[in-house]
Design an enzyme around this catalytic site. Structure first.
Site, PDB file in Angstrom:
ATOM      1  CG  HIS A 129      -0.563 -11.077  -5.486  1.00 35.65           C
ATOM      2  ND1 HIS A 129      -1.147 -10.470  -4.394  1.00 35.65           N
ATOM      3  CD2 HIS A 129      -1.323 -10.704  -6.555  1.00 35.65           C
ATOM      4  CE1 HIS A 129      -2.204  -9.769  -4.775  1.00 35.65           C
ATOM      5  NE2 HIS A 129      -2.336  -9.898  -6.074  1.00 35.65           N
ATOM      6  CG  ASP A 145      12.129  12.162  -1.261  1.00 37.00           C
ATOM      7  OD1 ASP A 145      13.268  11.698  -1.483  1.00 37.00           O
ATOM      8  OD2 ASP A 145      11.907  13.379  -1.122  1.00 37.00           O
TER       9      ASP A 145
END
EC number: 2.3.1.107
Length: 439
Positions: free
Chosen positions: A158, A380
């Site tokens: 993070h 995708d």
């Protein structure tokens, strides 16, 4: 491993390091952390993408496609392949990203049932909570199921990336996979975080305050449930309520009810502050493109809500939404120095002093973070869009992260909620909550 009525075997097939396909120039070997980055914990934030069986594509082809496109993408995202040094900068030495391949001995749909989804998430996401000095800054796990379905998971410190950064990286990686045999897609992330919030010397970030007694569960709100909550907010006098606004008010009220139910001591009638904190993406405020890399986030918070305000649903809903709208408008007018996460947390702690509260951990503060609208369901790699996207952030007490959840051509919201065990037990039985969530 076991969960409920299912037992699943897993096997680690391989581990390798994926390096940028072209070496990072010496002139770019040091990437300074921003002041915001320096004050973010070294935890691992992971996102997993489940895909149905890619017909006619061999596992070896999928692996090679992912690894080659990842290597190509890291040329532009070169800090991800380096190491964080002394909470100061990233040494962009092209060490690479760890790539783990796992076999999961079950059919994917068997663990994507609602009651097993937390288990499914734990199976496919990298087994990291924090990122140590010997770990790679980022990690990928490719999981194969017996049915041919697969999951691709990405985890990163993070300290290097927020949700917006992860969304941009996954979009670029997937596009690189689709155009692997050509040069049509060249990622162009904007590495400017340090110029927005310049690093400072000798910043020490304390250890991440996880709660051992916390449990995390997901609750799915279909589109029609969210529309009902929005209609109710309009009836209460709220103009043009958003999905996130109504869910923030609704879930924080349910959390307060649960907390009262779980508490052994009801504060002897004292009405303590019950602040609702909202994370905010600073890119639109700073007029930065969405592909800007780093922790470009901050918080704003309600100032006048008391925990007993929950008793009146109408007034509580109006109070939460109007308070957060007012504070969001204020934050848009702040200087960059006042916009940082640290500056806003200091402002939050200062606001509690009128109640003689010196430590915000002593009260029931509620944190809401929206990952809605990030295009995770468009990731995708060439074999279709994901059927489910899951998220893991280390357990923070009284925290909810919202993500889009597909319902046909529309989207509901999946709320990932973290409470202490007793409070969660009361929360998940809340009758009003159960009227709106999907099974």
């Amino acid at each position: 491993m076991e969960s409920g009525k299912i037992s699943v075997e897993t096997e680690t097939l391989s581990k390798t390091l994926i390096k940028p396909s072209s070496p990072t120039p010496q002139s770019l070997s040091r990437y300074n952390l921003s002041y915001n980055d320096q004050n973010i914990y070294q935890t691992c934030v992971s996102v997993g993408f489940f895909y149905e069986n890619p017909d006619g594509i061999e596992i070896s082809t999928i692996r090679e496609q992912l690894q080659n496109s990842l290597s190509k993408t890291l040329v532009s995202y070169y800090p991800f392949a380096g190491k964080v040094v002394k909470n100061d900068y990233i040494h962009c030495n092209d060490d690479g990203i760890e790539f783990v391949e796992v076999r999961i001995r079950c059919r994917m749909n068997d663990i994507l049932k609602y009651e097993l989804r937390s288990y499914a998430r734990d199976l496919v996401l990298p087994k990291r909570v924090t990122v140590g000095s010997e770990d790679t800054t980022a990690i990928v796990q490719l999981s194969h199921f017996d049915c041919g379905g697969l999951a691709v998971a990405f985890g990163i410190s993070h300290k290097v990336a927020d949700g917006g950064t992860i969304a941009s990286f996954m979009k670029d990686w997937a596009a690189s996979a689709c155009y692997l045999s050509s040069s049509h897609h060249v990622p162009t992330p904007l590495l400017v975080s340090d110029s927005i919030f310049p690093r400072q010397d000798n910043i020490i970030c304390e250890q991440f305050p996880t709660s051992k007694n916390c449990v995390e569960k997901t609750f799915i709100f279909p589109p029609e449930a969210i529309e009902k909550l929005k209609s109710k907010a309009v009836e209460f006098g709220i103009e043009k309520p958003t999905r996130v606004e109504v869910l923030t008010a609704f879930l924080s009220r349910c959390a307060t009810v649960a907390g009262k139910s779980a508490a052994k001591n009801n504060n002897c009638g004292q009405s303590l502050p019950f602040p609702v904190l909202q994370a905010i993406n600073l890119r639109p405020i700073l007029e930065l493109p969405q592909n800007s890399v780093g922790n470009l986030v901050s918080i704003y918070f309600s100032r006048t809500i008391k925990e007993n305000d929950y008793l009146n649903e109408k007034e509580y809903t109006k109070l939460v939404i109007n308070e957060l709208r007012k504070e969001k408008q204020k934050i848009k007018n702040l200087s960059r120095e006042k916009l940082t996460y640290v500056a806003q947390m200091e402002e939050f702690v200062k606001s509690l002093k009128e109640f003689d509260i010196s430590n915000f951990l002593d009260i029931d503060a509620y944190l809401s973070d929206s990952w809605c609208r990030f295009p995770f369901y468009d990731v995708d790699f060439g074999w279709g869009k994901p059927i489910w996207v899951c998220l893991f952030q280390p357990y923070i007490k009284n925290c909810v992260v919202m993500m889009d959840y597909p319902f046909g051509d529309d989207y509901g919201i999946e709320a990932i909620v973290s409470f202490e065990q007793e409070k969660m037990s009361a929360f998940e039985k809340n009758e009003q909550l159960l009227q709106f969530v999907s099974n």
